[in-house]
Design a protein around this motif. Sequence first.
Motif, PDB file in Angstrom:
ATOM      1  N   SER C 263     -22.303   6.287  23.619  1.00  0.00           N
ATOM      2  CA  SER C 263     -23.606   6.260  22.850  1.00  0.00           C
ATOM      3  C   SER C 263     -24.546   6.721  24.205  1.00  0.00           C
ATOM      4  CB  SER C 263     -23.891   4.956  22.650  1.00  0.00           C
ATOM      5  OG  SER C 263     -23.776   3.989  23.621  1.00  0.00           O
ATOM      6  N   GLY C 264     -23.819   7.085  25.356  1.00  0.00           N
ATOM      7  CA  GLY C 264     -24.699   7.648  26.496  1.00  0.00           C
ATOM      8  C   GLY C 264     -23.870   8.234  27.595  1.00  0.00           C
ATOM      9  N   ASN C 265     -24.270   8.592  28.699  1.00  0.00           N
ATOM     10  CA  ASN C 265     -23.653   9.137  29.798  1.00  0.00           C
ATOM     11  C   ASN C 265     -23.165   8.104  30.734  1.00  0.00           C
ATOM     12  OD1 ASN C 265     -22.473  10.773  31.498  1.00  0.00           O
ATOM     13  ND2 ASN C 265     -24.317  12.112  32.025  1.00  0.00           N
ATOM     14  N   LYS C 282     -28.201   9.976  33.777  1.00  0.00           N
ATOM     15  CA  LYS C 282     -29.277  10.697  32.727  1.00  0.00           C
ATOM     16  C   LYS C 282     -28.412  11.498  31.607  1.00  0.00           C
ATOM     17  CE  LYS C 282     -33.371  10.379  35.146  1.00  0.00           C
ATOM     18  NZ  LYS C 282     -34.676  11.190  35.737  1.00  0.00           N
ATOM     19  N   GLU C 283     -28.829  11.557  30.586  1.00  0.00           N
ATOM     20  CA  GLU C 283     -28.293  12.506  29.587  1.00  0.00           C
ATOM     21  C   GLU C 283     -28.449  13.948  30.177  1.00  0.00           C
ATOM     22  OE1 GLU C 283     -27.154  11.841  26.270  1.00  0.00           O
ATOM     23  OE2 GLU C 283     -26.805   9.784  27.372  1.00  0.00           O
ATOM     24  N   VAL C 291     -31.964   7.643  30.227  1.00  0.00           N
ATOM     25  CA  VAL C 291     -30.735   7.002  30.381  1.00  0.00           C
ATOM     26  C   VAL C 291     -30.560   6.485  29.138  1.00  0.00           C
ATOM     27  CG1 VAL C 291     -29.620   5.074  31.558  1.00  0.00           C
ATOM     28  CG2 VAL C 291     -30.480   7.102  32.816  1.00  0.00           C
ATOM     29  N   ARG C 292     -29.423   6.303  28.537  1.00  0.00           N
ATOM     30  CA  ARG C 292     -29.459   5.619  27.249  1.00  0.00           C
ATOM     31  C   ARG C 292     -28.032   5.096  26.963  1.00  0.00           C
ATOM     32  NH1 ARG C 292     -30.339   9.123  22.267  1.00  0.00           N
ATOM     33  NH2 ARG C 292     -32.522   8.880  22.889  1.00  0.00           N
ATOM     34  N   PHE C 293     -28.193   3.880  26.003  1.00  0.00           N
ATOM     35  CA  PHE C 293     -26.754   3.470  25.866  1.00  0.00           C
ATOM     36  C   PHE C 293     -27.041   2.490  24.575  1.00  0.00           C
ATOM     37  CE2 PHE C 293     -27.222  -0.922  27.278  1.00  0.00           C
ATOM     38  CZ  PHE C 293     -28.052  -0.814  28.428  1.00  0.00           C
ATOM     39  N   ASN C 341     -30.454  -0.012  20.601  1.00  0.00           N
ATOM     40  CA  ASN C 341     -30.352   1.209  21.368  1.00  0.00           C
ATOM     41  C   ASN C 341     -31.534   1.134  22.680  1.00  0.00           C
ATOM     42  OD1 ASN C 341     -28.836   2.393  19.288  1.00  0.00           O
ATOM     43  ND2 ASN C 341     -30.679   2.464  18.051  1.00  0.00           N
ATOM     44  N   GLU C 343     -33.166   2.605  26.021  1.00  0.00           N
ATOM     45  CA  GLU C 343     -33.491   4.020  26.702  1.00  0.00           C
ATOM     46  C   GLU C 343     -34.320   3.794  27.924  1.00  0.00           C
ATOM     47  OE1 GLU C 343     -34.343   6.801  22.831  1.00  0.00           O
ATOM     48  OE2 GLU C 343     -35.686   7.541  24.662  1.00  0.00           O
TER      49      GLU C 343
END
Lengths: 501, 163, 409
Positions: C263-265, C282-283, C291-293, C341, C343
């Motif tokens: 779900s992210g990097n 970061k994506e 940045v996400r997960f 989620n 972010e």
Amino acid sequence: MSKLYIFGIGGTGARVLRSLTMLLSAGVECGVDTIVPVIIDRDISNKDLSRTKLLIEDYIVVNRCVDANGTNKFFKTKISLLGGNLFLQLSDNAQQFDEFIGRSTMSQENNALIDMLFSKETLKLNMTKGFEGNPNIGSVVLNQFDNNDIFKAFANDFHDGDKIFIISSIFGGTGASGFPLLRKILHTPNVNDAEGNPLANWGLINKAPIGAISVLPYFIVESPPKGSLVNSDTFIDKTKAALSYYKNEDKKIDTFYYIGDTLTSSYEHHKGGTEQMNNAHFVELASALAILDFVNSDKQNENFHRDAHNNITKTTYKEFGIKTNSPKLTFDNLTDETRNLIVNPLSRFMLFAKYMGYRVVTEIINGKETLIVRKIPSNDIFEKEHKYQPYAHKLFTEDFRRTNSIQKLESIQAKFVEWLLEMELQNRKFTPFNLFSDRADDFINGELKIIKPDNFMYKNWAMVDNELNKQIVKTHKSLQNDSRFIELFNRVTEKLINYKN
Amino acid sequence: MGKIFGEIYCWFESLFGQDLAEYLWGYNCETQGYDSKNLFYTIGSITFGLSLLFVLAYYYLPLWGFNHPRTNRWWNWLIILIITGVINFIIGVSWTINDLLNGNIGDCLMYTRDADGNVVSQLIFKSDCWMFGVTNFIVSALFFIILSFILKWKSRNCKYSPI
Amino acid sequence: MKAIHLLQGFVVILLLTTCGNSGNKTNGKIILKVPVKVVAIKPTVNVYIENSGSMDGYVKGVTEFEQAIYNYLTDIKISQFSDSLNLFYINSEIIPQGSDISDFIEKLEPTNFKIKGGSRGTTDISNLLKSVLTETSSNEIAILVTDGIFSPGLGKDAEQYLVNQQIGIKSNMANYLKRYPNSAVVIYQLLSKFDGWYYNREDSKIKIKEQRPYYIWIIGETDLLNELIRKVPESKFKGSGIQHAFSIMKGPKAVDYAIKRGSGNFDLDKKEPKTTIKNLKKETRGKRNNVRFSVNVNFSGFLLSDHYLTDPSNYELNNKDFQLTINKAVPNNSGYTHQLNFESPSVHKGIISVKLKTQIPQWVEEINDSTGIVPVKGKTYGIKYQIHGIYEAFTMSNDYYTEIKIKID
């Protein structure tokens, strides 16, 4: 630190010393630490002499760099020159014999005596070219060398325990008469120099161990042009005359060696000068062996018989022999004793020379097909491999090969092959090696198995490189590169060539 | 040890993809943890072992091609490195392709599915397996180089190969 | 302490052995007992319909109120959630009405309300609750149907009354929670045709004929309520259906959650793959430079609606840089219901904590009639005080349902 003083008289003396130097280069066992050669001759423009001189000079350079205390045998024995000189030159200014003896200043009575002793041709003989086979002339003239500087140096240098050896030929001019004369002087007590001062250590010299070799005819001279006094037919006559004189030497010499060959080669007729350069002959090699026999500590009892006052009670007479007769000699023809002495050292040194690229090839020189010793690049294994092999890494580089001691080493290696080539071309051939071969494993002629057979893994020169890489770690890092190089090759050739009877 | 191998392989993760990497780490779809076999360890050990074997052989085995004065040039060494690399390449490819085709890779790593369970996209492809083979070649070469420089010093004939 | 435990243990063992032996003393022979399987006993459902005067309007004739209740109770019966369903009227007393649902529903008429007795005058909701709670023990569910209108009375201080009621409700609920801490409360608001007298806060009455809200309270153990709602969900309600639903239970309760792979990097920590992220970056894909997960969570134990669960205002993050959105989870085999989620514009390290807060939904304020003089459409006078009272009882020690911690290395 015992020494052997070798007096080589005439061309024969020079040539035997050449063979001896080759043997010592190859590391043949020698019973003394140091050899001091002196070549006695009038005719110093002789090419044989200069050839021997250059060889000995090269040898000295290389010997200086090897480790005296190590296991290395190549160039192990030291050769040193008295005062840096090799030649004891008999010099004079006179051109003709009668001028030389100062006839013009003689009294009438003496003049008459001279006329009786010497023929007109002899009195008019040109002195600088040797004695053209007239030993009687030689005797008189040679009397003057005891005033020579080199002789003084010899006296000063002599120590208790040193030995003396005289090489001479029984035929020919300089050698035949020179030998007994020299011996006489060495045994004359209280000899003074030109200034009248007594020569040092002369008492020791009188009593020193002394040996001699008389080289009998092994070549004939081709028909002489008119006007030459050198004539082979008279050689035998002259030999007989000289031999009878030598009877007087009995009990004056500890060990007396004789050598000759019935199978003779013929040489071009030259009276001397720059032309007289005779090819090496096996007889000369065998003569050198006589010298080594003389200093062999195992042979002390058979060579020396002295009483309580250190007088010679008996002279040992020795002659050289081979096991089987053949015009083409290889190691197979030699006796066990000879083989034990020379097979390993010569073969090892040969392998070393081959590795460095030296072999015999055929070239067209002046329109004629000639055999010549060359360093062939494609056979120069060292050149090809030193960049890749660990044994040479950062030690034995391009620059290394250019160092003086290594240049001299290679010079000797080339001369060594040349020496072997000359012996191969005689009527009595000595061909222990195939000088044309470019392989490491097939250059020994004859039936003897001398070289370690290669296994399926390491063939030919790879076998040698493998052994080099193996042995380099056993040599000491503290050694200089040149010394280390020579020791390395000695170890390696020992591993690969180790012939036992 | 498995972690170290995994880290090394994952320097090249962009070549064969994160999803295949997760599989090789031992990600288990059921438990959502890394409790399956860490294949980086297994394959890494084989790669390391083969490299070690060939390095030792090159420097110490008395056989033509290995520890021989005529095959101690830098390009002899390179040939052996490449051979080792190719073998490890083949192992890397065949192992992963085999797992891929036999369905050994968990569904959550292979596909993304929609709410009804239909495949939206595939995540791991045969090309990833080939690229993993390439990675294994590179890792093998790395091991080979490092092991060479550690182990060559007592080699009789190849001590200074490649340098 | 230890000695007593030992003694107790010894006594128990002694009793057990003697019991065992005494049961088999037949000619000294030992008879093997057949192993008995313990079967889970189904819960009992007690339904309380308030029958005070203000309730008459809901039961005159056939109303949605009756239909809805009838349907609901029938559904409960059909779903086999419970084997025994007991029906009651309740005002100041609890009057049992048997277990026959259809009969019970038929009899829902103002006349019957009157006959059945009890004090039908005022509705003291706090007491009402107290009575119900007293009757509800473990493995029992109480369903209370009421109009929820406070009647402080004429001349009384309404404000004070409401507050007192709230306190009373809170107190009663809190006491109940002491005995049954795993309890939960669900309150549904429904609408029905009302034809009758509307009593305002001063107890004056107005005749009205309009739609009025009423409330169904469900009280019991959380798991039982969960099961009941699963078997008879909101959607099954007939008529205009459930307008609003409020539910509450004690927190905090641990939930099953896991970081969603891919779900992210980032990489999952090999030892703690569910809760720890490594190498968060970061994506790189697309234009998003953040940045996400995402984290999958199983919120099924909370009786909370999707509406509540997907509202970010019901969550509290410890890191203001992160933005949170919530959606339903992608179908999976691990029981995850929702997906959180996260972010952020930049990479952070440390622990991100998300609390699912126990909150009173906004609509409670909206359905609260603050005046209480005339009936306001869709609103009930003072309803918020009831809900606040319940809320306070449940949030006495803490105010969140669960906390999710994600470690970022």
